[in-house]
Motif scaffolding. Structure first.
Motif, mmCIF file in Angstrom:
data_model
loop_
_atom_site.group_PDB
_atom_site.id
_atom_site.type_symbol
_atom_site.label_atom_id
_atom_site.label_comp_id
_atom_site.label_asym_id
_atom_site.label_seq_id
_atom_site.Cartn_x
_atom_site.Cartn_y
_atom_site.Cartn_z
ATOM 1 N N GLN A 202 0.792 -1.252 0.129
ATOM 2 C CA GLN A 202 0.024 -0.104 -0.059
ATOM 3 C C GLN A 202 0.976 1.342 -0.133
ATOM 4 O O GLN A 202 0.681 2.290 -0.691
ATOM 5 C CB GLN A 202 -1.121 -0.076 1.177
ATOM 6 C CG GLN A 202 -1.769 1.192 1.344
ATOM 7 C CD GLN A 202 -2.826 1.335 2.519
ATOM 8 O OE1 GLN A 202 -2.551 0.549 3.683
ATOM 9 N NE2 GLN A 202 -3.424 2.320 2.520
ATOM 10 N N ALA A 203 1.821 1.273 0.618
ATOM 11 C CA ALA A 203 2.884 2.392 0.806
ATOM 12 C C ALA A 203 3.424 2.834 -0.370
ATOM 13 O O ALA A 203 3.536 3.994 -0.893
ATOM 14 C CB ALA A 203 3.969 2.162 1.887
ATOM 15 N N ASP A 204 3.984 1.689 -0.975
ATOM 16 C CA ASP A 204 4.467 1.903 -2.455
ATOM 17 C C ASP A 204 3.425 2.560 -3.684
ATOM 18 O O ASP A 204 3.838 3.323 -4.265
ATOM 19 C CB ASP A 204 5.067 0.568 -2.835
ATOM 20 C CG ASP A 204 6.215 0.295 -2.113
ATOM 21 O OD1 ASP A 204 6.839 1.109 -1.586
ATOM 22 O OD2 ASP A 204 6.597 -0.900 -2.282
ATOM 23 N N ALA A 205 2.033 1.945 -3.248
ATOM 24 C CA ALA A 205 1.129 2.307 -4.315
ATOM 25 C C ALA A 205 0.933 4.011 -4.073
ATOM 26 O O ALA A 205 0.835 4.518 -4.967
ATOM 27 C CB ALA A 205 -0.095 1.307 -3.979
ATOM 28 N N LEU A 206 0.863 4.388 -2.699
ATOM 29 C CA LEU A 206 0.768 5.765 -2.342
ATOM 30 C C LEU A 206 1.574 6.494 -3.000
ATOM 31 O O LEU A 206 1.507 7.717 -3.618
ATOM 32 C CB LEU A 206 0.280 5.791 -0.901
ATOM 33 C CG LEU A 206 -1.213 5.293 -0.553
ATOM 34 C CD1 LEU A 206 -1.308 5.424 0.712
ATOM 35 C CD2 LEU A 206 -2.367 5.777 -1.232
ATOM 36 N N ALA A 207 2.940 5.869 -2.918
ATOM 37 C CA ALA A 207 4.028 6.852 -3.337
ATOM 38 C C ALA A 207 4.087 6.746 -4.749
ATOM 39 O O ALA A 207 4.484 7.923 -5.552
ATOM 40 C CB ALA A 207 5.494 6.074 -2.921
ATOM 41 N N VAL A 208 3.705 6.150 -5.797
ATOM 42 C CA VAL A 208 3.308 6.006 -7.149
ATOM 43 C C VAL A 208 2.448 7.436 -7.481
ATOM 44 O O VAL A 208 2.579 8.339 -8.392
ATOM 45 C CB VAL A 208 2.800 4.926 -7.705
ATOM 46 C CG1 VAL A 208 2.461 5.386 -9.057
ATOM 47 C CG2 VAL A 208 4.001 3.908 -7.635
#
Length: 409
Positions: A202-208
Motif C-alpha cells: 500500500q505504501a508503495d502504491a501511494l508513493a506512485v
C-alpha cells in the motif's frame, strides 16, 4: 499487398518485402495511407517530405516519387497531380486498420482471457514508433499523435484486463518501466498503484500517486483526474472493492450475433448504466412491441458491461414456456441458488429480504426478461447501489421509482 506503418514503413507482396530505397518515397506512401482515399494537398506533402530544406523544384520531385510508387503499387491506385495525391484500393490492408479493428473487437468481448489475447495480437502489430524510419520526430508526432495515443489506450486496456485476471505481481516490473518512461500518464500510474496495492504494498502504491502529482504539476501544471484521485482515496480507506475477487455467477444467454444496427443505442445505454446513483441501483427498462429485439439488446448490453459487475450477471425470464407468469417465490429461489445460497425460507417476504442481504456489498447486474408490471419486480429488486437492473417489457413499467425507460422500435 500488405502495408506496414506501425514501425519502419514496409510493403509486402506474396510474402516478400518490396524494396522502397528512398526515404521520401516511403514517407509519401505512409502519409497517403494514413488518409486512405483522401486527397492530401501538394503543399502539405512538400512540407512533410522536406520540413527544413526543399529541393530546387519540390513539385517536380514529388511527381517523381509519386511515379515511382505507382510502379510498385500493383493492387492500388495512386491518383492526383498538381493539387494533391491519394491512394485508393488499400482498405483493410494496412496494419493501422488491423490494429484499430482488433482493439474495437477486444473492447466488447466479455471473456477476459479472450480479450487479453486479442489485445496482445493488436499490440504485437507495433514494431516500434509508427513511421520510425522515414520522418524526424517532429514530423512523426504531427502525423501520428492520434495513432500513438490509440496505442497507449490499447496498452492501458491490456493492463486493466491483466489486473482483472489477477496478474498484478507479474505486471510490476513492466509497470515500473512504463511509468518511468511516461510519468504523466494517469492510466499507467493507476494500473501500477492497483498492482502494488494488490501485492500488499500500500505504501508503495501511494508513493506512485505522489510521484504522479509531482510530475503533472511540474511538467503540465495540472492536477490528477478524478479517477486516479478516487483510487488514492479508496486505498487510504482500504476499500474492499479494490481487492481481487472471484468472478460471480454468469447466467446470461449467449450474445445474439445476428443483432445489427444498434451500436449507437447500445453505447447510449452503456453510459446510462455506468452512471452510479446515490446509493440506489440503476434501473433500465427496455419496452416495445413483441419482436422488437428487446431481449437481444438487453443480453448484449449485459455482456458489454460484464467487467463493471464482477459480482455476477444473472438472467431470469419471468414467464414460463407457455407464457404463464412464474411465481415470484420461484424466481427468488432461482436467483438465490445462482448466488450460492443453498437454503432459504419459504415466505416471499423472507426470500426477498435474503436476496437483498446476499447482494449487499456486491456489484451484480440483474436482467429480468418479459416483465408484465412493476409489482412483479419489486420483491426482486436489490438495495445495493453497486447493482443494476435491466428489465424488458411490452409496456413502460409505471411505478418503478427512478427507472430510466427506453422504447425499442
Amino acid at each position: 499487398m500488405e502495408y506496414r506503418l506501425l514501425g519502419p514503413v514496409e510493403v509486402w507482396a506474396d510474402g516478400r518485402k518490396v524494396e522502397l530505397k528512398r526515404r521520401q518515397e516511403r514517407l509519401l506512401l505512409a502519409v497517403l495511407l494514413l488518409e486512405p482515399g483522401k486527397a492530401v494537398p501538394t503543399d502539405r506533402l512538400i512540407g512533410l517530405l522536406w520540413p527544413e530544406e526543399q529541393p530546387g523544384n519540390p513539385r517536380r520531385a514529388l511527381q517523381v516519387y509519386a511515379s515511382r510508387l505507382r510502379a510498385v503499387l500493383t493492387d492500388a491506385e495512386l491518383v492526383g497531380g498538381a493539387h494533391g495525391y491519394a491512394i485508393e484500393g488499400t482498405a483493410g490492408r494496412t496494419d493501422v486498420e488491423k490494429f484499430a479493428a482488433l482493439v474495437e473487437q477486444a473492447r466488447v468481448l466479455p471473456d477476459l482471457q479472450r480479450r487479453r489475447e486479442v489485445l496482445v495480437e493488436a499490440l504485437t502489430l507495433w514494431r516500434g514508433p509508427a513511421l520510425a524510419d522515414v520522418a524526424s520526430e517532429d514530423v512523426r508526432r504531427r502525423l501520428c499523435a492520434a495513432l500513438d495515443e490509440s496505442r497507449w489506450a490499447a496498452q492501458e486496456e491490456w493492463l486493466r484486463t491483466e489486473l482483472a485476471l489477477g496478474h498484478h505481481q507479474e505486471l510490476l516490473p513492466e509497470l515500473a518501466e512504463l511509468t518511468s518512461a511516461e510519468p504523466t500518464r494517469e492510466g499507467l500510474a493507476a494500473a501500477r498503484m492497483l498492482a502494488l496495492y494488490r501485492s500488499g504494498r500500500q505504501a508503495d502504491a501511494l508513493a506512485v500517486y505522489a510521484d504522479l502529482v509531482r510530475h503533472l504539476s511540474e511538467e503540465l501544471g495540472v492536477e490528477p483526474g478524478q479517477e486516479v484521485r478516487h483510487l488514492q482515496v479508496a486505498m487510504l480507506r482500504q476499500d474492499g472493492s479494490l481487492s481481487l475477487t472471484e468472478a460471480g455467477p454468469q447466467d446470461l444467454p449467449a450474445d445474439d450475433e445476428s443483432l445489427a444496427g444498434r451500436d449507437e443505442l447500445l453505447a447510449e445505454l452503456s453510459e446510462v448504466l455506468a452512471r452510479k446513483g446515490n446509493g440506489v441501483p440503476n434501473v433500465l427498462c427496455l419496452f416495445g412491441a413483441e419482436g422488437a429485439g428487446k431481449s437481444a439488446i438487453a443480453v448484449r448490453l449485459a455482456h458489454r458491461l460484464a467487467e463493471q459487475y464482477p459480482g455476477g450477471r444473472l438472467f431470469v425470464r419471468l414467464q414460463g414456456v407457455e407464457g404463464e407468469p412464474l411465481p415470484t417465490a420461484t424466481v427468488l429461489a432461482r436467483l438465490l441458488r445462482s448466488l450460492g445460497v443453498k437454503a432459504f425460507p419459504d415466505s416471499l417476504e423472507e426470500r426477498s429480504a435474503l436476496l437483498r442481504s446476499t447482494l449487499a456489498g456486491r456489484a451484480v447486474l440483474l436482467v429480468f426478461d418479459d416483465v408484465r408490471n412493476a409489482g412483479r419486480l419489486r420483491p426482486l429488486m436489490p438495495a445495493e447501489g453497486r447493482c443494476a437492473v435491466i428489465a424488458t417489457s411490452r409496456d413502460p413499467l409505471l411505478g418503478l421509482e427512478d427507472a430510466i425507460h427506453r422504447e425499442i422500435g
